[in-house]
Design a protein around this motif. Sequence first.
Motif, PDB file in Angstrom:
ATOM      1  N   ILE A 143       0.840  -1.210   0.000  1.00  0.00           N
ATOM      2  CA  ILE A 143       0.000   0.000   0.000  1.00  0.00           C
ATOM      3  C   ILE A 143       0.870   1.253   0.000  1.00  0.00           C
ATOM      4  CG2 ILE A 143      -1.644   1.350   1.380  1.00  0.00           C
ATOM      5  CD1 ILE A 143      -2.732  -1.408   2.404  1.00  0.00           C
ATOM      6  N   ALA A 144       1.928   1.228   0.821  1.00  0.00           N
ATOM      7  CA  ALA A 144       2.779   2.423   0.972  1.00  0.00           C
ATOM      8  C   ALA A 144       3.541   2.741  -0.308  1.00  0.00           C
ATOM      9  CB  ALA A 144       3.735   2.232   2.138  1.00  0.00           C
ATOM     10  N   ALA A 145       3.654   1.755  -1.212  1.00  0.00           N
ATOM     11  CA  ALA A 145       4.335   2.015  -2.488  1.00  0.00           C
ATOM     12  C   ALA A 145       3.396   2.640  -3.516  1.00  0.00           C
ATOM     13  CB  ALA A 145       4.910   0.716  -3.041  1.00  0.00           C
ATOM     14  N   MET A 146       2.088   2.600  -3.251  1.00  0.00           N
ATOM     15  CA  MET A 146       1.122   3.224  -4.170  1.00  0.00           C
ATOM     16  C   MET A 146       1.176   4.739  -3.995  1.00  0.00           C
ATOM     17  SD  MET A 146      -0.272   0.530  -5.489  1.00  0.00           S
ATOM     18  CE  MET A 146      -0.517  -1.220  -5.095  1.00  0.00           C
ATOM     19  N   SER A 147       0.507   5.434  -4.903  1.00  0.00           N
ATOM     20  CA  SER A 147       0.464   6.894  -4.791  1.00  0.00           C
ATOM     21  C   SER A 147      -0.360   7.284  -3.561  1.00  0.00           C
ATOM     22  CB  SER A 147      -0.172   7.461  -6.057  1.00  0.00           C
ATOM     23  OG  SER A 147      -0.456   8.825  -5.864  1.00  0.00           O
ATOM     24  N   LEU A 148       0.257   8.027  -2.638  1.00  0.00           N
ATOM     25  CA  LEU A 148      -0.421   8.335  -1.375  1.00  0.00           C
ATOM     26  C   LEU A 148      -1.756   9.070  -1.552  1.00  0.00           C
ATOM     27  CD1 LEU A 148      -0.379   8.115   1.702  1.00  0.00           C
ATOM     28  CD2 LEU A 148       1.054  10.166   1.764  1.00  0.00           C
ATOM     29  N   PRO A 149      -1.828  10.092  -2.450  1.00  0.00           N
ATOM     30  CA  PRO A 149      -3.143  10.746  -2.582  1.00  0.00           C
ATOM     31  C   PRO A 149      -4.237   9.775  -3.015  1.00  0.00           C
ATOM     32  CG  PRO A 149      -1.440  12.064  -3.634  1.00  0.00           C
ATOM     33  CD  PRO A 149      -0.798  10.761  -3.253  1.00  0.00           C
ATOM     34  N   SER A 150      -3.915   8.839  -3.917  1.00  0.00           N
ATOM     35  CA  SER A 150      -4.985   7.923  -4.339  1.00  0.00           C
ATOM     36  C   SER A 150      -5.324   6.939  -3.224  1.00  0.00           C
ATOM     37  CB  SER A 150      -4.659   7.218  -5.664  1.00  0.00           C
ATOM     38  OG  SER A 150      -3.470   6.510  -5.572  1.00  0.00           O
ATOM     39  N   VAL A 151      -4.336   6.531  -2.432  1.00  0.00           N
ATOM     40  CA  VAL A 151      -4.606   5.644  -1.290  1.00  0.00           C
ATOM     41  C   VAL A 151      -5.530   6.349  -0.292  1.00  0.00           C
ATOM     42  CG1 VAL A 151      -3.520   4.640   0.773  1.00  0.00           C
ATOM     43  CG2 VAL A 151      -2.512   4.248  -1.484  1.00  0.00           C
ATOM     44  N   MET A 152      -5.209   7.612   0.019  1.00  0.00           N
ATOM     45  CA  MET A 152      -6.009   8.342   1.005  1.00  0.00           C
ATOM     46  C   MET A 152      -7.429   8.574   0.504  1.00  0.00           C
ATOM     47  SD  MET A 152      -3.029  10.918   2.327  1.00  0.00           S
ATOM     48  CE  MET A 152      -4.031  12.017   3.282  1.00  0.00           C
ATOM     49  N   MET A 153      -7.542   8.889  -0.793  1.00  0.00           N
ATOM     50  CA  MET A 153      -8.886   9.124  -1.335  1.00  0.00           C
ATOM     51  C   MET A 153      -9.693   7.836  -1.391  1.00  0.00           C
ATOM     52  SD  MET A 153      -8.757  12.047  -4.217  1.00  0.00           S
ATOM     53  CE  MET A 153      -7.727  13.493  -4.028  1.00  0.00           C
ATOM     54  N   ALA A 154      -9.022   6.725  -1.696  1.00  0.00           N
ATOM     55  CA  ALA A 154      -9.739   5.433  -1.717  1.00  0.00           C
ATOM     56  C   ALA A 154     -10.268   5.112  -0.321  1.00  0.00           C
ATOM     57  CB  ALA A 154      -8.806   4.325  -2.209  1.00  0.00           C
ATOM     58  N   LYS A 155      -9.440   5.325   0.696  1.00  0.00           N
ATOM     59  CA  LYS A 155      -9.872   5.054   2.076  1.00  0.00           C
ATOM     60  C   LYS A 155     -11.070   5.942   2.438  1.00  0.00           C
ATOM     61  CE  LYS A 155      -8.463   5.673   6.882  1.00  0.00           C
ATOM     62  NZ  LYS A 155      -7.551   5.322   7.956  1.00  0.00           N
ATOM     63  N   GLU A 156     -10.947   7.233   2.095  1.00  0.00           N
ATOM     64  CA  GLU A 156     -12.027   8.171   2.424  1.00  0.00           C
ATOM     65  C   GLU A 156     -13.329   7.765   1.724  1.00  0.00           C
ATOM     66  OE1 GLU A 156     -10.600  12.040   1.336  1.00  0.00           O
ATOM     67  OE2 GLU A 156     -11.441  12.987   3.115  1.00  0.00           O
ATOM     68  N   ALA A 157     -13.190   7.354   0.468  1.00  0.00           N
ATOM     69  CA  ALA A 157     -14.393   7.010  -0.303  1.00  0.00           C
ATOM     70  C   ALA A 157     -15.036   5.729   0.226  1.00  0.00           C
ATOM     71  CB  ALA A 157     -14.039   6.865  -1.788  1.00  0.00           C
ATOM     72  N   ILE A 158     -14.217   4.731   0.592  1.00  0.00           N
ATOM     73  CA  ILE A 158     -14.802   3.492   1.141  1.00  0.00           C
ATOM     74  C   ILE A 158     -15.524   3.802   2.448  1.00  0.00           C
ATOM     75  CG2 ILE A 158     -14.313   1.195   2.091  1.00  0.00           C
ATOM     76  CD1 ILE A 158     -11.893   1.111   0.084  1.00  0.00           C
ATOM     77  N   ASN A 159     -14.913   4.640   3.276  1.00  0.00           N
ATOM     78  CA  ASN A 159     -15.567   4.970   4.552  1.00  0.00           C
ATOM     79  C   ASN A 159     -16.890   5.692   4.338  1.00  0.00           C
ATOM     80  OD1 ASN A 159     -13.844   3.672   6.271  1.00  0.00           O
ATOM     81  ND2 ASN A 159     -12.459   5.410   6.434  1.00  0.00           N
ATOM     82  N   ARG A 160     -16.995   6.431   3.230  1.00  0.00           N
ATOM     83  CA  ARG A 160     -18.283   7.079   2.919  1.00  0.00           C
ATOM     84  C   ARG A 160     -19.405   6.065   2.756  1.00  0.00           C
ATOM     85  NH1 ARG A 160     -19.139  12.878   2.118  1.00  0.00           N
ATOM     86  NH2 ARG A 160     -17.409  13.463   3.457  1.00  0.00           N
ATOM     87  N   ALA A 161     -19.043   4.866   2.303  1.00  0.00           N
ATOM     88  CA  ALA A 161     -20.070   3.836   2.104  1.00  0.00           C
ATOM     89  C   ALA A 161     -20.800   3.546   3.404  1.00  0.00           C
ATOM     90  CB  ALA A 161     -19.434   2.554   1.561  1.00  0.00           C
ATOM     91  N   TYR A 162     -20.125   3.815   4.538  1.00  0.00           N
ATOM     92  CA  TYR A 162     -20.754   3.544   5.835  1.00  0.00           C
ATOM     93  C   TYR A 162     -21.455   4.763   6.393  1.00  0.00           C
ATOM     94  CZ  TYR A 162     -18.360  -0.823   5.822  1.00  0.00           C
ATOM     95  OH  TYR A 162     -17.956  -2.069   5.477  1.00  0.00           O
ATOM     96  N   GLU A 163     -21.110   5.924   5.900  1.00  0.00           N
ATOM     97  CA  GLU A 163     -21.566   7.135   6.579  1.00  0.00           C
ATOM     98  C   GLU A 163     -22.521   7.986   5.761  1.00  0.00           C
ATOM     99  OE1 GLU A 163     -17.802   8.771   7.680  1.00  0.00           O
ATOM    100  OE2 GLU A 163     -17.463   7.148   9.119  1.00  0.00           O
ATOM    101  N   ALA A 164     -22.702   7.652   4.479  1.00  0.00           N
ATOM    102  CA  ALA A 164     -23.538   8.502   3.634  1.00  0.00           C
ATOM    103  C   ALA A 164     -24.489   7.621   2.830  1.00  0.00           C
ATOM    104  CB  ALA A 164     -22.647   9.300   2.688  1.00  0.00           C
ATOM    105  N   PRO A 165     -25.637   8.183   2.394  1.00  0.00           N
ATOM    106  CA  PRO A 165     -26.507   7.422   1.485  1.00  0.00           C
ATOM    107  C   PRO A 165     -25.767   7.113   0.179  1.00  0.00           C
ATOM    108  CG  PRO A 165     -27.520   9.523   2.140  1.00  0.00           C
ATOM    109  CD  PRO A 165     -26.137   9.509   2.688  1.00  0.00           C
ATOM    110  N   LEU A 166     -26.218   6.096  -0.541  1.00  0.00           N
ATOM    111  CA  LEU A 166     -25.502   5.635  -1.741  1.00  0.00           C
ATOM    112  C   LEU A 166     -25.236   6.766  -2.736  1.00  0.00           C
ATOM    113  CD1 LEU A 166     -24.273   3.284  -3.313  1.00  0.00           C
ATOM    114  CD2 LEU A 166     -26.532   2.813  -4.252  1.00  0.00           C
ATOM    115  N   ASN A 167     -26.243   7.604  -2.995  1.00  0.00           N
ATOM    116  CA  ASN A 167     -26.064   8.685  -3.974  1.00  0.00           C
ATOM    117  C   ASN A 167     -24.931   9.615  -3.592  1.00  0.00           C
ATOM    118  OD1 ASN A 167     -27.701   8.359  -6.096  1.00  0.00           O
ATOM    119  ND2 ASN A 167     -29.449   9.489  -5.226  1.00  0.00           N
ATOM    120  N   GLU A 168     -24.895  10.002  -2.299  1.00  0.00           N
ATOM    121  CA  GLU A 168     -23.840  10.889  -1.805  1.00  0.00           C
ATOM    122  C   GLU A 168     -22.481  10.215  -1.909  1.00  0.00           C
ATOM    123  OE1 GLU A 168     -23.816  14.071  -0.797  1.00  0.00           O
ATOM    124  OE2 GLU A 168     -25.846  14.022  -1.619  1.00  0.00           O
ATOM    125  N   GLY A 169     -22.436   8.934  -1.549  1.00  0.00           N
ATOM    126  CA  GLY A 169     -21.181   8.185  -1.604  1.00  0.00           C
ATOM    127  C   GLY A 169     -20.663   8.086  -3.034  1.00  0.00           C
TER     128      GLY A 169
END
Length: 258
Positions: free
Chosen positions: A197-223
């Motif tokens: 993971i640490a060898a991947m591009s950090l901005p894309s790793v951070m955005m992927a994490k943020e987006a997956i967490n949205r799946a738990y915290e926002a309605p599907l459309n917002e996510g």
Amino acid sequence: MSEPLVKVETRGRVGLLTLNRPKVLNALSNEVIDEVANAMKAFDADDNIGAIVITGSEKAFAAGADIAAMKDWSYTDVYKQDYLGHQWEYLRRVRKPIIAAVSGFALGGGCELAMQCDFIIAGENAKFGQPEIKLGIIPGFGGTQRLPRAVGKAKAMDMILTARMMDAAEAERAGLVSRVVPSDRVLDEALEAATVIAAMSLPSVMMAKEAINRAYEAPLNEGLLFERRNFHALFSTHDQKEGMNAFIEKRQPQFKHE
Ligand code: CO8
């Protein structure tokens, strides 16, 4: 000098935290959580770190909150200090991926700590449980909320109401853990995953994490909108150009994490 409650090390671009109260199976006192939160803050702010691993000992990831420290507390004690708020909630705000490498017991607050991480790699000897009900309390660090999301309502009710433990095989079937490996391989496997993971591009790793967490915290459309906008945003990075050009040119990408 006395042993630290939490050992903090780096392995290349990976930050490693090891809970270190073996005599009490890594019981999580306020002091331990302060040290975990402070180390997480430092790793999150460090440009040279791309992923974090948290682990315990072979016998216990953590057997829960420190019962000896808690037993005489009153309602006003826990309310005034907002026990389990503040520092304890800090993990949720860490933006880099955190992997829990779990061997042995992950009980009560230990199971909740593992569930606050982004994913769990478990050893064959891992045992997960929320036994708080046996102490006359309930989970207080996310167990009643994260466990049903991870394993479904039926299993969460069963575990929290009966206090039974789940072994590693059941935890994998139920979706609580991402992989089960031989117990002596847990830390290596987690460090290898974190290194990937640490060898991947950090901005894309951070955005992927943020987006997956949205799946738990926002309605599907917002996510979905959140995901799409971040997908668009990544086209402004050096690493997107480098990643795609490297693919076309059949070579390994050289990410700059920007
Ligand atoms: N707190 C304090 N000390 C502990 C804890 C704990 N949670 N767990 C184990 N210890 C201590 C034992 O008292 C014992 O100390 P000593 O050697 O001085 O007697 C030592 O660790 C070794 O433990 P055992 O002798 O009991 O070891 P066993 O292998 O026989 O049993 C178990 C292992 C099954 C894990 C057993 O120790 C156990 O049941 N522990 C308690 C588990 C538990 O109830 N956890 C929930 C705690 S409450 C909680 O987490 C509240 C959640 C709220 C959020 C918390 C955020 C972190």
